[in-house]
Design an enzyme around this catalytic site. Structure first.
Site, mmCIF file in Angstrom:
data_model
loop_
_atom_site.group_PDB
_atom_site.id
_atom_site.type_symbol
_atom_site.label_atom_id
_atom_site.label_comp_id
_atom_site.label_asym_id
_atom_site.label_seq_id
_atom_site.Cartn_x
_atom_site.Cartn_y
_atom_site.Cartn_z
ATOM 1 N N ASP A 137 0.989 -1.168 -0.079
ATOM 2 C CA ASP A 137 -0.009 0.060 0.107
ATOM 3 C C ASP A 137 0.744 1.197 0.064
ATOM 4 O OD1 ASP A 137 -2.321 1.565 0.260
ATOM 5 O OD2 ASP A 137 -2.988 0.566 1.782
ATOM 6 N N CYS A 146 -3.103 5.997 -1.800
ATOM 7 C CA CYS A 146 -3.760 5.159 -2.941
ATOM 8 C C CYS A 146 -3.869 5.914 -4.146
ATOM 9 C CB CYS A 146 -5.236 4.784 -2.419
ATOM 10 S SG CYS A 146 -6.077 3.891 -3.604
HETATM 11 P P1 HMG Z 1 -9.230 -4.359 -16.589
HETATM 12 O O1 HMG Z 1 -8.438 -3.573 -17.451
HETATM 13 O O2 HMG Z 1 -10.624 -4.346 -16.445
HETATM 14 O O3 HMG Z 1 -8.785 -5.939 -16.811
HETATM 15 O O4 HMG Z 1 -8.367 -4.443 -15.392
HETATM 16 P P2 HMG Z 1 -9.003 -6.907 -18.087
HETATM 17 O O5 HMG Z 1 -9.207 -8.403 -17.568
HETATM 18 O O6 HMG Z 1 -9.789 -6.390 -19.136
HETATM 19 O O7 HMG Z 1 -7.478 -7.004 -18.693
HETATM 20 C C1 HMG Z 1 -6.943 -5.837 -19.389
HETATM 21 C C2 HMG Z 1 -5.290 -6.072 -19.399
HETATM 22 O O8 HMG Z 1 -4.954 -6.310 -18.072
HETATM 23 C C3 HMG Z 1 -5.067 -7.141 -20.056
HETATM 24 O O9 HMG Z 1 -3.839 -7.039 -20.716
HETATM 25 C C4 HMG Z 1 -4.896 -8.413 -19.000
HETATM 26 O O10 HMG Z 1 -3.970 -9.227 -19.203
HETATM 27 C C5 HMG Z 1 -4.373 -7.469 -17.941
HETATM 28 P P3 HMG Z 1 -3.616 -6.737 -22.002
HETATM 29 O O11 HMG Z 1 -3.959 -7.821 -22.964
HETATM 30 O O12 HMG Z 1 -4.193 -5.361 -22.324
HETATM 31 O O13 HMG Z 1 -1.916 -6.379 -22.518
HETATM 32 N N1 HMG Z 1 -4.498 -8.131 -16.567
HETATM 33 C C6 HMG Z 1 -3.381 -8.292 -15.872
HETATM 34 N N2 HMG Z 1 -1.978 -8.011 -15.926
HETATM 35 C C7 HMG Z 1 -1.425 -8.199 -14.659
HETATM 36 N N3 HMG Z 1 -1.977 -9.059 -13.785
HETATM 37 C C8 HMG Z 1 -3.538 -9.147 -13.268
HETATM 38 C C9 HMG Z 1 -4.127 -8.737 -14.669
HETATM 39 N N4 HMG Z 1 -5.334 -8.663 -14.869
HETATM 40 C C10 HMG Z 1 -5.609 -8.300 -16.039
HETATM 41 N N5 HMG Z 1 -3.959 -9.671 -12.404
HETATM 42 C C11 HMG Z 1 -7.937 -5.035 -12.999
HETATM 43 C C12 HMG Z 1 -8.868 -5.093 -14.102
HETATM 44 C C13 HMG Z 1 -8.466 -5.392 -11.658
HETATM 45 C C14 HMG Z 1 -6.610 -5.953 -13.602
HETATM 46 C C15 HMG Z 1 -7.217 -3.549 -13.172
HETATM 47 O O14 HMG Z 1 -8.314 -2.589 -12.751
HETATM 48 C C16 HMG Z 1 -6.135 -3.386 -11.923
HETATM 49 O O15 HMG Z 1 -4.985 -4.105 -12.100
HETATM 50 N N6 HMG Z 1 -6.373 -2.798 -10.915
HETATM 51 C C17 HMG Z 1 -5.342 -2.394 -10.034
HETATM 52 C C18 HMG Z 1 -5.998 -2.022 -8.806
HETATM 53 C C19 HMG Z 1 -5.006 -1.691 -7.407
HETATM 54 O O16 HMG Z 1 -4.131 -2.471 -7.693
HETATM 55 N N7 HMG Z 1 -5.226 -0.656 -6.772
HETATM 56 C C20 HMG Z 1 -4.601 -0.421 -5.720
HETATM 57 C C21 HMG Z 1 -4.667 -1.630 -4.511
HETATM 58 S S1 HMG Z 1 -6.295 -1.286 -3.791
HETATM 59 C C22 HMG Z 1 -6.037 -0.383 -2.437
HETATM 60 O O17 HMG Z 1 -5.155 0.249 -2.207
HETATM 61 C C23 HMG Z 1 -6.974 -0.227 -1.321
HETATM 62 C C24 HMG Z 1 -6.683 -1.049 -0.191
HETATM 63 O O18 HMG Z 1 -5.601 -0.447 0.381
HETATM 64 C C25 HMG Z 1 -7.834 -0.799 0.999
HETATM 65 C C26 HMG Z 1 -8.031 0.568 1.406
HETATM 66 O O19 HMG Z 1 -7.104 1.473 1.451
HETATM 67 O O20 HMG Z 1 -9.264 0.985 0.926
HETATM 68 C C27 HMG Z 1 -6.445 -2.558 -0.311
HETATM 69 MG MG MG Z 2 -5.027 1.157 1.582
#
Ligand code: HMG
Ligand code: MG
Length: 301
Positions: free
Chosen positions: A17, A241
């Site tokens: 994070d 974030c």
């Molecule tokens: P999307 O674009 O809807 O996914 O993203 P998709 O399935 O349509 O795939 C699009 C592309 O992403 C494809 O690649 C996939 O292969 C690739 P392309 O063909 O275009 O080259 N892809 C991936 N690559 C690597 N690893 C994967 C993956 N999945 C798809 N797992 C997705 C949907 C969820 C993947 C995207 O929105 C994403 O990665 N989001 C990241 C969100 C994130 O990490 N946010 C920060 C963490 S959460 C947070 O901080 C909150 C927390 O701390 C609690 C709080 O404080 O509230 C936990």
């Molecule tokens: Mg967080």
């Protein structure tokens, strides 16, 4: 002391994070050193990285390399975020033994963060939970925006309770309640926990407080009074974030530990070693140390 537990578990989410929000490149060796320093300080659970799209969060792209190089101590949990099957498969290939799925209590945040609705995210998590269980891997569940959303403002505790119930029912061993933008206050925190605890046992809840409004320690104290025993925090208060503009890091682990030490609550963590870990990564990043306890201690050393 009334209602206070004798021990608490801290999950250091700094390497994930914290660092996910850094735009400057950070060497794998520096990330590995941070995780190893946290292990040495006595953390029992460290969130090491994420298996997410590198287009969305470039900083976490090297998570497999970090997992390959850290010095894993037995009994310590090293976890990673996995939003979908692709993420889980990559995590399993990297030898990860604990993962986390992450949902939101706000539709707007769910769309911005993981590009789908809350209901779609729960559907996506079902095969992740099934495959992880098959592999003997524990799954934690996060809920973002439990006390407010950067896009839609108020979030009802009813909505949080609903998502918590679903994550718990699908097999998450713990549900971490995320105050993503840090707007929560102790009264709202207590009311939220009371509401969520109608569906998920308090022993399976965790608090994840970002300190943007300076309320995190007070909210942790309020959560302790409500029977919550697990808190997420970030060494040196690293982070923010990427999908919550202006959000600062999680509450600093050093500050939480100092408070818990003062309350006589056991954590197994060595404050001095933890301060060293936070000082080192702050120096690497060229950032002011976000822990007030660390700043005060370092100034007095
Ligand atoms: P999307 O674009 O809807 O996914 O993203 P998709 O399935 O349509 O795939 C699009 C592309 O992403 C494809 O690649 C996939 O292969 C690739 P392309 O063909 O275009 O080259 N892809 C991936 N690559 C690597 N690893 C994967 C993956 N999945 C798809 N797992 C997705 C949907 C969820 C993947 C995207 O929105 C994403 O990665 N989001 C990241 C969100 C994130 O990490 N946010 C920060 C963490 S959460 C947070 O901080 C909150 C927390 O701390 C609690 C709080 O404080 O509230 C936990
Ligand atoms: Mg967080």
């Amino acid at each position: 002391m009334q209602n206070m537990p004798s021990s608490v578990s801290l999950v250091d989410v700094g390497p994930r994070d914290g660092l996910q929000n850094e735009s400057q490149p950070i060497a794998v060796a520096d990330k590995v050193r941070l995780v190893d320093d946290l292990t040495a300080a006595g953390l029992q659970h460290i969130e090491v990285g994420s298996f997410v799209s590198p287009k969305w969060v470039p900083q976490m792209a090297g998570s497999a390399d970090v997992f390959a190089a850290i010095n894993q101590q037995s009994g310590v949990h090293y976890s990673a975020l996995t939003p979908n099957m692709k993420g889980l498969e990559a995590a399993l290939a990297a030898g990860v033994r604990e993962v986390a799925v992450f949902a939101a209590a706000s539709e707007a945040f769910s769309q911005r963060n993981i590009n789908c609705s809350i209901a779609e995210s729960i559907e996506r998590f079902a095969p992740v939970l099934a495959a992880a269980q098959e592999a003997g891997v524990r799954v934690r569940g996060y809920i973002s925006c439990v006390l407010g959303c950067p896009y839609q403002g108020d979030v009802s505790s009813e909505q949080v309770a609903q998502v918590a119930r679903e994550l718990h029912a699908m097999g998450c061993y713990e549900v971490s309640l995320g105050d993503t933008i840090g707007t929560g206050t102790p009264g709202a925190t207590r009311a939220l926990i009371e509401r969520v605890a109608q569906h998920v046992p308090r022993e399976q809840l965790a608090g994840h407080f970002h300190d943007t409004y300076g309320q995190a320690l007070a909210n942790i104290y309020a959560s302790l009074l409500e029977g919550v025993r697990v808190f997420d925090s970030s060494v040196a208060g690293l982070g923010g974030c990427p999908y919550a503009k202006g959000a600062t890091g999680n509450v600093a682990t050093e500050d939480v530990l100092y408070m818990l030490n003062g309350l006589g609550i056991e954590t197994g963590i060595d404050l001095d070693l933890l301060i060293d870990a936070g000082a080192r990564i702050s120096q690497v990043l060229g950032r002011k140390n976000g822990s007030r306890v660390a700043r005060a201690t370092l100034a007095a050393r």
